[in-house]
Design a protein around this motif. Structure first.
Motif, PDB file in Angstrom:
ATOM      1  N   GLU A   1      29.354   5.663 -12.038  1.00 42.85           N
ATOM      2  CA  GLU A   1      30.743   5.903 -12.427  1.00 42.85           C
ATOM      3  C   GLU A   1      31.006   5.202 -13.751  1.00 42.85           C
ATOM      4  O   GLU A   1      30.914   3.984 -13.837  1.00 42.85           O
TER       5      GLU A   1
ATOM      6  N   PRO B   1      34.950   1.656 -16.043  1.00 45.44           N
ATOM      7  CA  PRO B   1      34.764   0.366 -15.353  1.00 45.44           C
ATOM      8  C   PRO B   1      35.756   0.105 -14.226  1.00 45.44           C
ATOM      9  O   PRO B   1      35.361  -0.353 -13.141  1.00 45.44           O
TER      10      PRO B   1
ATOM     11  N   ALA C   1      34.821   2.244 -11.312  1.00 42.15           N
ATOM     12  CA  ALA C   1      33.575   1.742 -10.718  1.00 42.15           C
ATOM     13  C   ALA C   1      33.866   0.551  -9.814  1.00 42.15           C
ATOM     14  O   ALA C   1      33.261   0.400  -8.744  1.00 42.15           O
ATOM     15  N   ASP C   2      34.804  -0.307 -10.224  1.00 46.03           N
ATOM     16  CA  ASP C   2      35.189  -1.438  -9.374  1.00 46.03           C
ATOM     17  C   ASP C   2      35.838  -0.961  -8.080  1.00 46.03           C
ATOM     18  O   ASP C   2      35.613  -1.537  -7.007  1.00 46.03           O
TER      19      ASP C   2
ATOM     20  N   CYS D   1      35.158   1.833  -6.615  1.00 42.40           N
ATOM     21  CA  CYS D   1      34.044   2.353  -5.820  1.00 42.40           C
ATOM     22  C   CYS D   1      33.330   1.217  -5.094  1.00 42.40           C
ATOM     23  O   CYS D   1      33.038   1.314  -3.895  1.00 42.40           O
ATOM     24  N   ARG D   2      33.057   0.136  -5.812  1.00 41.41           N
ATOM     25  CA  ARG D   2      32.407  -1.020  -5.181  1.00 41.41           C
ATOM     26  C   ARG D   2      33.242  -1.555  -4.028  1.00 41.41           C
ATOM     27  O   ARG D   2      32.720  -1.909  -2.964  1.00 41.41           O
TER      28      ARG D   2
ATOM     29  N   ARG E   1      26.478   1.702 -10.563  1.00 41.17           N
ATOM     30  CA  ARG E   1      26.203   1.519 -11.980  1.00 41.17           C
ATOM     31  C   ARG E   1      27.386   2.035 -12.788  1.00 41.17           C
ATOM     32  O   ARG E   1      27.751   3.207 -12.694  1.00 41.17           O
ATOM     33  N   SER E   2      27.985   1.148 -13.567  1.00 41.68           N
ATOM     34  CA  SER E   2      29.103   1.536 -14.418  1.00 41.68           C
ATOM     35  C   SER E   2      28.539   2.140 -15.695  1.00 41.68           C
ATOM     36  O   SER E   2      28.458   1.502 -16.747  1.00 41.68           O
TER      37      SER E   2
ATOM     38  N   VAL F   1      31.084   3.904 -23.418  1.00 45.53           N
ATOM     39  CA  VAL F   1      30.448   3.510 -22.162  1.00 45.53           C
ATOM     40  C   VAL F   1      28.933   3.602 -22.307  1.00 45.53           C
ATOM     41  O   VAL F   1      28.426   4.369 -23.130  1.00 45.53           O
TER      42      VAL F   1
END
Length: 319
Positions: free
Chosen positions: A79, A82, A85-86, A88-89, A102-103, A145
């Protein structure tokens, strides 16, 4: 208790005040989010094993689904934004799913690229950011990115066997495929791919011809119609790429819901874990809502109003 009567879905995501469409949909009926892709991805992951690569993971719906089902030996979610992605985590952690997030944007080179962000006045978590500057007409901003190819990502993980790849990258699918040549030769995974009308079908078809793959649009309640050429399908944006030698096998797998239903019953049987995940996600929802309101209305009564609203929504979803 049957799976249909259980209050807990196999995908539970933080809603961020109903800003995450996948979270809101999953809380009511997880199968209806981009139907029929959730069920197709689930049955394929269960059947194929190996690793699951989630390309364009957003807040993690498919990674959480595959992880909760225990359907993959490893999960890697990509993703590029950032903050998302956080998210998602966080969703993976709350659901007790081990995965690498993986960002980075997946492309045909390892390096950096500009990702374009459309107008976000809708207030929802962004799902249409793209490396393609022409994907949207209302781009308002951009960020740089890191980019990675699936070939290099797979090599960094000792060329682990990959059974299933999901690609949803808003018009940049051709670059993802170009960066997955070696992985495809080694592992011949099944690939679900969103192909909109502006997709580069020439690159997709060249990829299919060189690797002897077939394609089928995924349409709800319809048999899988395999073909040798990718085209836009207004009733099946998500399509399935499969090795030609496995098309009959995979069509039969998709048509048989029994293994998925059996696994769902097993996953939902641990009522303590189900309860703990539900509570943790609810608390995360409420904490985020409170943070948004605290600067202007920190009164406990406002938090109570939000708590009641969330509980009412969950009650409706359990009927």
């Amino acid at each position: 208790m049957s799976e249909q009567n259980r209050p807990f879905p196999p995908v539970r995501l933080v809603g961020y005040g109903a800003r995450d469409v996948s979270a809101v949909t999953a809380a009511v009926d997880w199968r209806s989010y981009e139907r029929p892709l959730p069920e197709v991805a689930a049955v394929l992951a269960l059947h194929l094993g190996g690793a699951f690569y989630d390309v364009g993971a957003n807040t993690g719906f498919y990674s959480v689904l595959v992880g909760r089902l225990g359907a993959a030996e490893a999960i890697v979610a990509f993703e590029p934004i950032p903050a998302i992605a956080d998210m998602c985590r966080r969703n993976l952690t709350l659901n007790r799913v081990a995965a690498e997030v993986r960002s980075a944007a997946v492309s045909d080179i390892d390096g950096q690229a500009t990702i374009h962000l459309p107008d976000q006045e809708h207030g929802l978590i962004e799902t249409s950011a793209s490396l393609n500057p022409d994907f949207k007409d209302d781009n308002r901003s951009s960020i740089t990115v890191p980019t990675v190819t699936l070939d290099s990502a797979n090599a960094a993980r000792d060329h682990e066997v990959v059974g299933l790849i999901k690609i949803d990258v808003e018009g940049f699918e051709h670059a993802v495929l170009r960066g997955a040549e070696e992985l495809t030769r080694r592992h011949r995974p099944a690939i679900t791919i969103e192909l909109l009308d502006r997709a580069d079908f020439a690159v997709v078809n060249d990829f299919m011809a060189r690797h002897n793959y077939r394609i089928a649009p995924l349409r709800a309640a319809e048999a899988v119609p395999w073909g040798a050429t990718a085209t836009f399908d207004g009733n099946g944006w998500n399509q399935l790429l499969a090795p030609a030698e496995r098309t009959d096998e995979l069509a039969a797998v998709i048509a048989d819901p029994a293994p998925l239903n059996t696994r769902l019953a097993q996953v939902l049987a641990d009522e303590v874990l189900v309860r703990d995940i539900e509570i943790d996600v609810l608390n995360a929802d409420l904490a985020w809502l409170y943070e948004q309101w605290q600067p202007t209305t920190p009164q406990p009564s406002r938090l109570s109003q939000w708590t009641d609203a969330v509980r009412r929504r969950r009650h409706r979803s359990r009927r």
